[in-house]
Motif scaffolding. Structure first.
Motif, short mmCIF file in Angstrom:
data_model
loop_
_atom_site.label_atom_id
_atom_site.label_comp_id
_atom_site.label_asym_id
_atom_site.label_seq_id
_atom_site.Cartn_x
_atom_site.Cartn_y
_atom_site.Cartn_z
N ARG A 92 25.51 47.24 43.14
CA ARG A 92 25.17 47.60 41.70
C ARG A 92 26.53 47.64 40.82
O ARG A 92 26.11 47.69 39.64
CB ARG A 92 24.91 49.34 41.91
CG ARG A 92 23.65 49.65 42.43
CD ARG A 92 23.20 51.13 42.53
NE ARG A 92 21.83 51.38 42.90
CZ ARG A 92 21.67 51.91 43.98
NH1 ARG A 92 22.48 52.76 44.50
NH2 ARG A 92 20.49 52.17 44.31
N GLN A 93 27.60 47.35 41.42
CA GLN A 93 28.67 47.22 40.48
C GLN A 93 28.62 45.70 39.81
O GLN A 93 29.43 45.67 39.01
CB GLN A 93 30.09 47.14 41.47
CG GLN A 93 30.31 48.47 41.82
CD GLN A 93 31.65 48.52 42.69
OE1 GLN A 93 32.13 47.63 43.27
NE2 GLN A 93 32.08 49.78 42.72
N GLY A 94 28.08 44.95 40.51
CA GLY A 94 27.78 43.61 39.86
C GLY A 94 29.25 42.69 40.30
O GLY A 94 29.94 43.14 40.95
N ARG A 111 27.12 47.08 28.53
CA ARG A 111 28.48 46.90 28.74
C ARG A 111 28.75 46.76 27.22
O ARG A 111 28.34 46.45 26.26
CB ARG A 111 28.93 45.49 29.29
CG ARG A 111 28.47 45.36 30.84
CD ARG A 111 28.90 44.03 31.43
NE ARG A 111 28.67 43.76 32.63
CZ ARG A 111 29.21 43.54 33.72
NH1 ARG A 111 30.59 43.87 33.44
NH2 ARG A 111 28.64 43.51 34.64
#
Length: 70
Positions: free
Chosen positions: A47-49, A69
């Motif tokens: 999920r943080q990428g 973002r």
């Protein structure tokens, strides 16, 4: 892989508990807990990428902007 370990740990815990092998059931229960924590950590990282970590010789850059973002 953590889902596979989770499935087998749950199965092992139940099977050993039903068979009356308390020690093995506890061991599988601990493994169940470890597999659950591992799965949660993996999901959190997904999920943080992506996080590219350049070396000290690469100058800083502006992160890409996308949905969610700023």
């Amino acid at each position: 892989m953590s889902v596979w370990g989770l499935v087998w740990a749950v199965f092992g815990t139940a099977a050993f508990a039903l068979a009356g092998r308390v020690g093995w059931a506890i061991a599988c229960g601990v493994l169940w807990l470890v597999a659950t924590i591992d799965m949660l950590v993996v999901l959190r990282h997904i999920r943080q990428g992506p996080h590219y970590q350049p070396g000290p010789d690469v100058p800083p850059y502006r992160p890409p902007e996308g949905p969610g973002r700023r």
